[in-house]
Design an enzyme around this catalytic site. Structure first.
Site, PDB file in Angstrom:
ATOM      1  N   GLY A  72       1.476  -1.311  -0.039  1.00 53.88           N
ATOM      2  CA  GLY A  72      -0.008  -0.507  -0.200  1.00 53.88           C
ATOM      3  C   GLY A  72       0.815   1.084   0.371  1.00 53.88           C
ATOM      4  O   GLY A  72      -0.167   2.541  -0.602  1.00 53.88           O
ATOM      5  N   CYS A 326       2.796   5.612  17.791  1.00 54.15           N
ATOM      6  CA  CYS A 326       5.317   5.422  18.566  1.00 54.15           C
ATOM      7  C   CYS A 326       5.785   6.007  17.711  1.00 54.15           C
ATOM      8  O   CYS A 326       5.847   5.368  16.868  1.00 54.15           O
ATOM      9  CB  CYS A 326       5.261   4.748  18.888  1.00 54.15           C
ATOM     10  SG  CYS A 326       6.726   4.380  20.331  1.00 54.15           S
TER      11      CYS A 326
HETATM   12  C1  PLP Z   1      -1.831  -0.578   5.527  1.00 57.50           C
HETATM   13  C2  PLP Z   1      -2.539   1.183   4.587  1.00 57.50           C
HETATM   14  C3  PLP Z   1      -1.960   1.386   3.982  1.00 57.50           C
HETATM   15  C4  PLP Z   1       0.184   0.810   4.069  1.00 57.50           C
HETATM   16  O1  PLP Z   1      -0.130  -0.208   3.508  1.00 57.50           O
HETATM   17  P1  PLP Z   1       1.736  -1.589   3.710  1.00 57.50           P
HETATM   18  O2  PLP Z   1       0.989  -2.281   2.444  1.00 57.50           O
HETATM   19  O3  PLP Z   1       1.867  -1.845   4.989  1.00 57.50           O
HETATM   20  O4  PLP Z   1       2.099  -0.361   2.789  1.00 57.50           O
HETATM   21  C5  PLP Z   1      -1.984   2.326   3.512  1.00 57.50           C
HETATM   22  N1  PLP Z   1      -2.828   2.856   3.262  1.00 57.50           N
HETATM   23  C6  PLP Z   1      -3.832   1.917   4.098  1.00 57.50           C
HETATM   24  C7  PLP Z   1      -5.237   3.082   3.920  1.00 57.50           C
HETATM   25  C8  PLP Z   1      -3.773   1.530   4.804  1.00 57.50           C
HETATM   26  O5  PLP Z   1      -4.373   0.891   5.679  1.00 57.50           O
END
Ligand code: PLP
Length: 376
Positions: A72, A326
């Site tokens: 993400g 944190c």
């Molecule tokens: C978890 C999350 C991300 C980041 O995704 P990762 O795969 O952990 O890098 C981005 N946006 C939202 C809304 C998320 O919940």
């Protein structure tokens, strides 16, 4: 070992057994580099093509509009930084919201350092973005609007269809972070008129470290990862074939029974909230209707220390997360909870419980009982 009760599905999810099974042959048997020319590699190439078809059918786009990322955060960074850089000749203004994930917020912060200007829209006490606010903040030099489909802390589902409708024909790129929405909200990139949409497999029972970025045909987005000519020259790096296979399989599974699971989780969520609100010092953060993700519960335990409660929950095998993060060793009050009007103290007294496919009614009742015991 005592039993774990997992109520942090918005942080990550377990990988489904069917997903692991689908991935396994691509580690040991079909390990060919998809860029190579011999037949062994065909299996890898075909698996990637199949995965793109599966994903594109679910989110209603063309297979060639699907790109695989490392998650993400990369999808958000690529969408925001890539589209800002590719369109800087048209303007330097970006609009987002105050309650985005840090992948979006920190990409915007980076762009501010590069000479772009960013407007952070405020939200109401339920975390909803107002279309009127958006309209008021559009400028002649606005090139990008990035608004999440659903919030990761309080589960608010944003009016992305209305936002997309409004932006249609305006020559402004619309990105939405749909990481939390997948598996809970039906995603149709055409219906919401999104140009860019990011997903992360580990939030919908797929493996970690793999994400999907939808890029609408014709959308100008610069590369941010350089390497070989993989993914049609737009993202260098040998594709993570097993993870890609797993991501597509997981998205298919959660999309196939989305209605049934949503109803089931919604009932469990409502039961949790109803029981928890019996405690006089407990308040629900956010709204309790169809504009909230079916799996999100965020409670403020007025006057209590959230960290302390979390620690005691953990002692009882219960996993949940704090209304604070944190950062550099100091406890920062959540930017989302303060944006909806909570004081820093209230934010620090808040806990998020996110349920999922394996959550049972028995677990809900057990956790609420424990909460009553630990906080009264
Ligand atoms: C978890 C999350 C991300 C980041 O995704 P990762 O795969 O952990 O890098 C981005 N946006 C939202 C809304 C998320 O919940």
């Amino acid at each position: 070992m005592k039993k774990t009760i997992y109520m942090d599905y918005s942080a990550t999810t377990p990988v489904l057994k069917e997903v692991v099974e689908e991935m396994m042959p691509y580690f040991t048997e079909f390990y060919g580099n998809p860029a190579s020319i011999y037949s062994l590699s065909n299996e890898s190439k075909m698996a990637i093509d199949e995965a793109k078809i599966t994903v594109s059918k679910i989110i209603n786009c063309k297979p060639y509009e699907i790109f695989f990322t490392s998650g993400g955060s990369e999808g958000d960074s690529w969408a925001i930084i890539g589209s800002a850089f590719a369109n800087r000749d048209k303007g330097k203004h970006i609009i987002t919201t105050a309650i985005e994930h840090h992948a979006v917020l920190n990409s915007c912060k980076f762009l501010e350092g590069e000479g772009f200007e960013v407007t952070y829209l405020n939200v109401d006490s339920n975390g909803l973005v107002s279309i009127e606010e958006l309209k008021k903040n559009i400028r002649k030099d606005t090139i990008l609007v990035s608004i999440m489909m659903a919030n990761n802390e309080i589960g608010t589902i944003e009016p992305v269809k209305e936002i997309g409708d409004y932006l249609k024909g305006k020559n402004i790129i619309f990105h939405t972070d749909a990481v939390q929405a997948a598996g809970h909200v039906k995603i149709d990139v055409d219906q919401i008129n999104a140009d860019l949409l990011s997903l992360a497999a580990h939030k919908f029972y797929g493996p970690k470290g793999i994400g999907i970025l939808y890029i609408r045909k014709g959308t100008k987005v610069s590369n941010i990862i350089y390497g070989g000519g993989q993914q049609r020259g737009r993202r260098g790096g040998t594709e993570n074939v097993p993870a890609i296979v797993g991501a597509a399989k997981a998205l298919k599974i959660v999309s196939d029974d989305i209605e049934k699971e949503n109803t089931r989780q919604e009932n469990l969520r409502n039961l949790f909230v109803e029981k928890a609100l019996e405690l006089p010092y407990v308040k629900l953060n956010g709204i309790l209707n169809e504009k909230r993700l079916s799996n999100n519960i965020n409670l403020c335990f007025n006057g209590k220390d959230g960290e302390g409660i979390l620690f005691n929950l953990d002692m009882n095998g219960i996993c949940a997360s704090a209304g604070s993060a944190c950062q550099a060793g100091a406890m920062e009050a959540s930017h989302v909870l303060t944006a909806i009007g909570l004081s820093k103290e209230e934010a620090r007294s808040s806990i998020r419980f996110t349920i999922g496919r394996f959550t049972t009614e028995e677990e809900i009742l057990y956790v609420v009982d424990k909460l009553k015991e630990l906080t009264s």
